[in-house]
Design an enzyme around this catalytic site. Structure first.
Site: not given
Ligand code: EZ4
Ligand code: CO
Length: 404
Positions: A37, A122, A147, A159, A212, A214, A238, A264, A285, A314, A318, A341, A404
């Site tokens: 991605n 999600h 999630r 996010y 998550d 992130h 996560e 991931e 993951r 994961h 994407d 997921e 991010w």
């Molecule tokens: O941000 O796949 O758990 N899932 C994630 C995703 C990632 C994207 C990045 O391309 O964290 O949403």
């Molecule tokens: Co994630």
């Protein structure tokens, strides 16, 4: 059998997907997902210029040898671009092998260890009422695990909290430069426990709730969050820290019994050595697509199993339906499956990639078509060409770039 053609196809049915298609002299074809991605064309170049020419003339049955040839032969190992390219080859060859055998791929991986695959979806909202509605919508779709992500008071874009299209799928970020989101870790740490409390109050103690972070927290912040969420029994937290520092998870682990899920953004088993051998996490993951394919992810699953760690592949929007199907065959076959997921895809992506896998009652199944059970409608793919898009970036209130 010999490979006679290997082509890279890029399509954007709502978001970009990179697919490798191999064809053999016996007329069998195999597909592999190589979508990275926001950096898609780097993988396209790697595959088209450096890998596809090497595949011509190879015996597609020699999957392990081809994997080692591409991994060791390049000399430059690891990294997301390399491993996405190798993954596409690996999955395409598994697809060919399983089609040649007339069996769904999971049969070649040892057969089904379960009847169906529990998925989580999600749910996100800019605030708690919107999140509760989103959880309800997922439950109505059949999901049995969710999630939860929310906006944080005072922040404009966080996010996991999406703008959505009419069909409910997330809007990809198709602009010339990355969207800038903002972040304040203290505000987030204050806000999130109340979000969990509200969701538990509404939906009760049994619904598995995931979250998550992130990669945004320091180890001590992650330890605090894990502890603060304990009363609400999260299924997992996560990516609490940037886990390329594997030792950081020791500190988190010392302070909380909230289960941890990581991986991931990992590309090889080496990224997990400390995490698995010291049992610092509960779920691995990694995606088939970013980890070099089915072959290494199977090895990772078996390594993790020896340390009572489960899989949770994961499955965002994407990863293409090709990468999703590869995950589902592994999920059905490995003993230490945890959860899958499943963000789903737009209806158009489903038309570009017709597939045998199904989702019902919150569970997935890869189907019983020979191979992966996914095809590519090349004419429809060509009608939706590549469009440049970036993932967002993240800045603190004072402008500092943050994870991010
Ligand atoms: O941000 O796949 O758990 N899932 C994630 C995703 C990632 C994207 C990045 O391309 O964290 O949403
Ligand atoms: Co994630």
């Amino acid at each position: 059998m010999k490979i006679v053609d290997a082509r890279v196809i890029v399509t954007c049915p709502g978001r970009n997907f990179v697919t490798l298609k191999v064809t053999t002299d016996e007329g069998l074809t195999g597909l592999g997902d190589a979508t990275l991605n926001g950096r898609e064309q780097a993988v396209v170049g790697y595959l088209a210029e450096h890998v596809a020419p090497l595949l011509i003339g190879l015996d597609p049955h020699r999957i392990e040898d081809t994997w080692q040839y591409l991994y060791r032969g390049a000399y430059w190992r690891r990294g997301p671009v390399t491993m996405a390219a190798i993954a596409a080859v690996d999955v395409a060859l598994w697809d060919v092998k399983a089609k040649a055998a007339g069996l769904p791929l999971y049969q070649l991986l040892g057969g089904a260890s379960r009847e169906r695959i529990r998925a989580y979806g999600h749910a996100d909202g800019r605030d708690v009422p919107e999140l509760l509605d989103a959880v309800r919508a997922r439950l109505d779709q059949g999901y049995r695990a969710v999630r939860i992500q929310t906006g944080v008071p005072g922040l404009k874009a966080v996010y996991g909290v999406h703008d959505t299209t009419a069909d409910g799928s997330a809007v990809p970020h198709q602009q010339a430069r990355p969207l800038v989101e903002d972040w304040d870790t203290d505000a987030y740490l204050r806000h999130l426990p109340g979000v969990f409390e509200a969701v538990r109050a509404e939906f009760g103690p049994e619904l598995p709730l995931l979250h998550d972070a992130h990669h945004r927290l320091t180890p001590i912040q992650a330890a605090r969050l894990g502890r603060d969420l304990e009363p609400y029994r999260p299924f997992w937290l996560e990516d609490c820290t940037p886990a390329e520092n594997q030792e950081a998870l020791r500190l988190v682990r010392r302070h909380t019994t909230t289960p941890l899920a990581v991986g991931e953004v990992f590309n090889t088993v080496h990224d997990y050595q400390t995490l698995i051998t010291e049992q610092l996490i509960d779920y691995v993951r990694s995606a088939v697509t970013h980890f070099g394919g089915v072959t290494p992810l199977r090895k990772l699953s078996d390594f993790a199993a020896q340390h009572q760690i489960k899989t949770a592949i994961h499955g965002p929007e994407d990863i293409s339906p090709v990468g999703t199907a590869a995950a589902l065959h592994l999920d059905l076959a490995v003993h230490n499956f945890g959860i899958q997921e499943y963000a789903g895809h737009s209806p158009l992506a489903g038309e570009v990639f017709p597939h045998a896998y199904t989702f019902a009652d919150g569970h997935l199944h890869p189907g019983d078509a020979p191979g992966l059970g996914v095809e590519l409608d090349e004419a429809l793919a060509a009608a939706h060409p590549y469009r440049p898009a970036y993932l967002p970036v993240n800045r603190l209130r004072d402008g500092t770039v943050h994870d991010w």
